[in-house]
Design a protein around this motif. Structure first.
Motif, short mmCIF file in Angstrom:
data_model
loop_
_atom_site.label_atom_id
_atom_site.label_comp_id
_atom_site.label_asym_id
_atom_site.label_seq_id
_atom_site.Cartn_x
_atom_site.Cartn_y
_atom_site.Cartn_z
N LEU A 10 -23.71 -21.51 9.15
CA LEU A 10 -24.23 -20.50 10.07
C LEU A 10 -23.52 -20.53 11.43
CD1 LEU A 10 -28.09 -20.54 9.53
CD2 LEU A 10 -26.60 -18.55 9.35
N ILE A 11 -23.02 -21.71 11.83
CA ILE A 11 -22.40 -21.85 13.16
C ILE A 11 -21.16 -20.97 13.30
CG2 ILE A 11 -21.36 -23.48 14.79
CD1 ILE A 11 -23.11 -25.66 13.52
N PRO A 12 -20.14 -21.08 12.42
CA PRO A 12 -18.98 -20.19 12.57
C PRO A 12 -19.33 -18.72 12.36
CG PRO A 12 -18.84 -21.40 10.51
CD PRO A 12 -19.95 -22.01 11.29
N PHE A 13 -20.30 -18.46 11.47
CA PHE A 13 -20.70 -17.07 11.25
C PHE A 13 -21.30 -16.46 12.52
CE2 PHE A 13 -24.07 -14.02 10.05
CZ PHE A 13 -23.27 -13.04 9.49
N ALA A 14 -22.17 -17.21 13.19
CA ALA A 14 -22.79 -16.72 14.43
C ALA A 14 -21.75 -16.52 15.53
CB ALA A 14 -23.86 -17.70 14.90
N LEU A 15 -20.80 -17.44 15.65
CA LEU A 15 -19.74 -17.32 16.66
C LEU A 15 -18.86 -16.09 16.39
CD1 LEU A 15 -18.65 -21.06 17.03
CD2 LEU A 15 -19.83 -19.67 18.74
N SER A 16 -18.46 -15.90 15.14
CA SER A 16 -17.64 -14.75 14.77
C SER A 16 -18.38 -13.44 14.97
CB SER A 16 -17.18 -14.86 13.31
OG SER A 16 -16.23 -15.86 13.15
N LEU A 17 -19.63 -13.41 14.53
CA LEU A 17 -20.43 -12.19 14.65
C LEU A 17 -20.60 -11.81 16.12
CD1 LEU A 17 -22.10 -10.15 13.00
CD2 LEU A 17 -24.09 -11.61 13.37
N THR A 18 -20.90 -12.78 16.98
CA THR A 18 -21.08 -12.50 18.40
C THR A 18 -19.80 -12.02 19.04
OG1 THR A 18 -22.77 -14.25 18.51
CG2 THR A 18 -21.82 -13.49 20.60
N SER A 19 -18.68 -12.72 18.80
CA SER A 19 -17.41 -12.35 19.43
C SER A 19 -16.92 -10.98 18.94
CB SER A 19 -16.34 -13.41 19.15
OG SER A 19 -16.14 -13.57 17.77
N LEU A 20 -17.09 -10.69 17.66
CA LEU A 20 -16.63 -9.41 17.12
C LEU A 20 -17.48 -8.25 17.61
CD1 LEU A 20 -15.77 -10.47 13.46
CD2 LEU A 20 -14.15 -9.78 15.23
N LEU A 21 -18.80 -8.45 17.69
CA LEU A 21 -19.66 -7.38 18.20
C LEU A 21 -19.39 -7.11 19.68
CD1 LEU A 21 -23.09 -8.20 16.49
CD2 LEU A 21 -21.56 -6.28 16.01
N LEU A 22 -19.18 -8.17 20.46
CA LEU A 22 -18.84 -7.98 21.88
C LEU A 22 -17.48 -7.32 22.04
CD1 LEU A 22 -20.10 -11.35 23.42
CD2 LEU A 22 -21.10 -9.08 23.73
N LEU A 23 -16.53 -7.68 21.19
CA LEU A 23 -15.22 -7.04 21.23
C LEU A 23 -15.34 -5.56 20.86
CD1 LEU A 23 -12.15 -7.11 21.47
CD2 LEU A 23 -12.04 -7.99 19.12
N PHE A 24 -16.17 -5.26 19.86
CA PHE A 24 -16.40 -3.87 19.47
C PHE A 24 -17.01 -3.07 20.62
CE2 PHE A 24 -19.44 -0.73 17.81
CZ PHE A 24 -18.57 0.11 17.15
N SER B 151 -13.62 -3.68 10.05
CA SER B 151 -13.23 -4.10 8.70
C SER B 151 -13.37 -5.61 8.56
CB SER B 151 -11.79 -3.67 8.41
OG SER B 151 -11.64 -2.29 8.50
N PHE B 152 -12.90 -6.34 9.58
CA PHE B 152 -13.00 -7.80 9.57
C PHE B 152 -14.46 -8.23 9.55
CE2 PHE B 152 -12.76 -11.80 12.35
CZ PHE B 152 -12.70 -12.62 11.24
N LEU B 153 -15.28 -7.55 10.37
CA LEU B 153 -16.71 -7.88 10.46
C LEU B 153 -17.39 -7.65 9.11
CD1 LEU B 153 -19.02 -8.75 12.31
CD2 LEU B 153 -19.35 -6.35 12.92
N PHE B 154 -17.06 -6.55 8.46
CA PHE B 154 -17.66 -6.23 7.15
C PHE B 154 -17.29 -7.29 6.11
CE2 PHE B 154 -17.05 -4.24 2.95
CZ PHE B 154 -18.36 -3.91 2.67
N LEU B 155 -16.01 -7.64 6.05
CA LEU B 155 -15.55 -8.64 5.08
C LEU B 155 -16.18 -10.00 5.35
CD1 LEU B 155 -11.75 -7.86 4.60
CD2 LEU B 155 -13.61 -7.44 3.01
N PHE B 156 -16.31 -10.35 6.64
CA PHE B 156 -16.88 -11.65 6.99
C PHE B 156 -18.35 -11.71 6.59
CE2 PHE B 156 -18.13 -15.28 9.52
CZ PHE B 156 -17.01 -16.07 9.51
N ILE B 157 -19.08 -10.63 6.78
CA ILE B 157 -20.50 -10.59 6.39
C ILE B 157 -20.63 -10.72 4.87
CG2 ILE B 157 -22.55 -9.11 6.28
CD1 ILE B 157 -21.77 -8.05 9.05
N VAL B 158 -19.77 -9.98 4.13
CA VAL B 158 -19.79 -10.07 2.66
C VAL B 158 -19.50 -11.50 2.22
CG1 VAL B 158 -18.58 -9.37 0.55
CG2 VAL B 158 -19.20 -7.66 2.26
#
Length: 310
Positions: A189-203, A237-244
């Motif tokens: 969950l740790i890398p997922f939360a970090l990636s999700l936060t950074s990608l959403l903020l970047l978006f 696209s990256f966010l979608f693939l990472f969630i999947v």
């Protein structure tokens, strides 16, 4: 027994493997040649190269795992094979997930902008932040390795004990098994939360900047607007693939060890390969150097085919 469903599964696994290898080998070769030529490498290229190398190993492990599962499923209860495959897959998946997380955080600090003192302080120390994250991921990997040792042993014991009447031992083993599995899920969950936060903020940052450019639209800003829109598509696209990948990993963690003899659970492995295979092509399209090199390679390949046909 090898069935028609197994045949479809193996064919799809091989196709995913070939596509993933093409994308990741291309990224690794281009960046390594650039490194040798210029005698230096940027932080982004270094992360990309490491990510490509570890994804190649991950794809090899998953292909081997898929072939064993389809052709000789009973080998899964072999202690050494089950333990080796489980540990190799989880280590490669851990490293690729954290490298992808570091890459998303790197692009977030590189591209996004927020008028916040803490953000600017972190942005100024971007390389140090990435190094700290990589060190933390390695420490976490050591912790996970200990869990993996216990997890694999428990899984094999539970499968063997299911054949006997040792109910008390079986219940205790399953309790420990679930506790270990929960800890492994929490660490992911740790890398997922970090990636999700950074990608959403970047978006959000890219969307805000794009709207600002459209409101103050000038002839010269049209190309910048298009570049921002391409970046937004890449991020999504990256966010979608990472969630999947995250959810398929969790499903594999909880469902596959219990129902691994069910033929339909084989296709969980195909979902796991979508991220390392598909993300490499998103990186190629989103990186100007890789995209231009890929176009040149395709152009030369097309001309070679024309000369061969003529």
């Amino acid at each position: 027994m090898f069935t028609g469903l197994d045949e479809i599964f193996v064919i799809l696994a091989i196709v995913e493997f070939i596509l993933g290898m093409l994308g990741n080998v291309f990224i690794g070769l281009v960046n390594c040649l650039e490194w040798v030529k210029n005698q230096k490498v940027s932080s982004a290229d270094f992360i990309l190269t490491c990510l490509a190398v570890f994804r190649i190993s991950q794809l090899l492990v998953v292909l081997f795992d898929s072939c064993i599962l389809a052709l000789a499923p009973r080998l899964y209860i072999t202690y050494r094979l089950a333990k080796s495959i489980g540990i190799l897959w989880r280590i490669s998946n851990h490293l690729t997930t954290w490298l992808a997380t570091c890459l998303s955080i790197f692009y977030f600090f590189k591209i996004a902008y927020f008028p916040n003192s803490f953000f600017l302080w972190l942005r100024w120390r971007m390389n140090r932040v990435i190094v700290v994250l990589l060190i933390f991921s390695l420490l976490l990997l050591i912790f996970e390795y200990g869990l993996l040792e216990m997890f694999t042993n428990l899984w094999i014991n539970i499968y063997k004990m299911d054949q006997s009447n040792l109910t008390l031992y079986l219940d205790e083993s399953k309790t420990l098994y679930i506790e270990n599995l929960t800890l492994l899920s929490v660490t992911y969950l740790i890398p997922f939360a970090l990636s999700l936060t950074s990608l959403l903020l970047l978006f959000l940052s890219l969307g805000r900047h794009t709207r600002s450019l459209e409101l103050n639209s000038m002839g010269s800003s049209h190309s910048r607007i298009e570049a921002h829109k391409r970046a937004i598509k890449t991020v999504m696209s990256f966010l979608f693939l990472f969630i999947v990948h995250f959810f398929s990993t969790q499903v594999a963690n909880w469902i596959f060890p219990i129902f691994w003899t069910n033929k339909y659970t084989e296709f969980i492995l195909l979902a796991l390969n979508i991220f390392p295979s598909g993300h490499s092509f998103i990186l190629i399209l989103g990186n100007s150097k890789l995209r231009q090199t890929a176009l040149k390679v395709l152009w030369h390949f097309k001309n070679h085919l024309k000369r061969s046909n003529s």
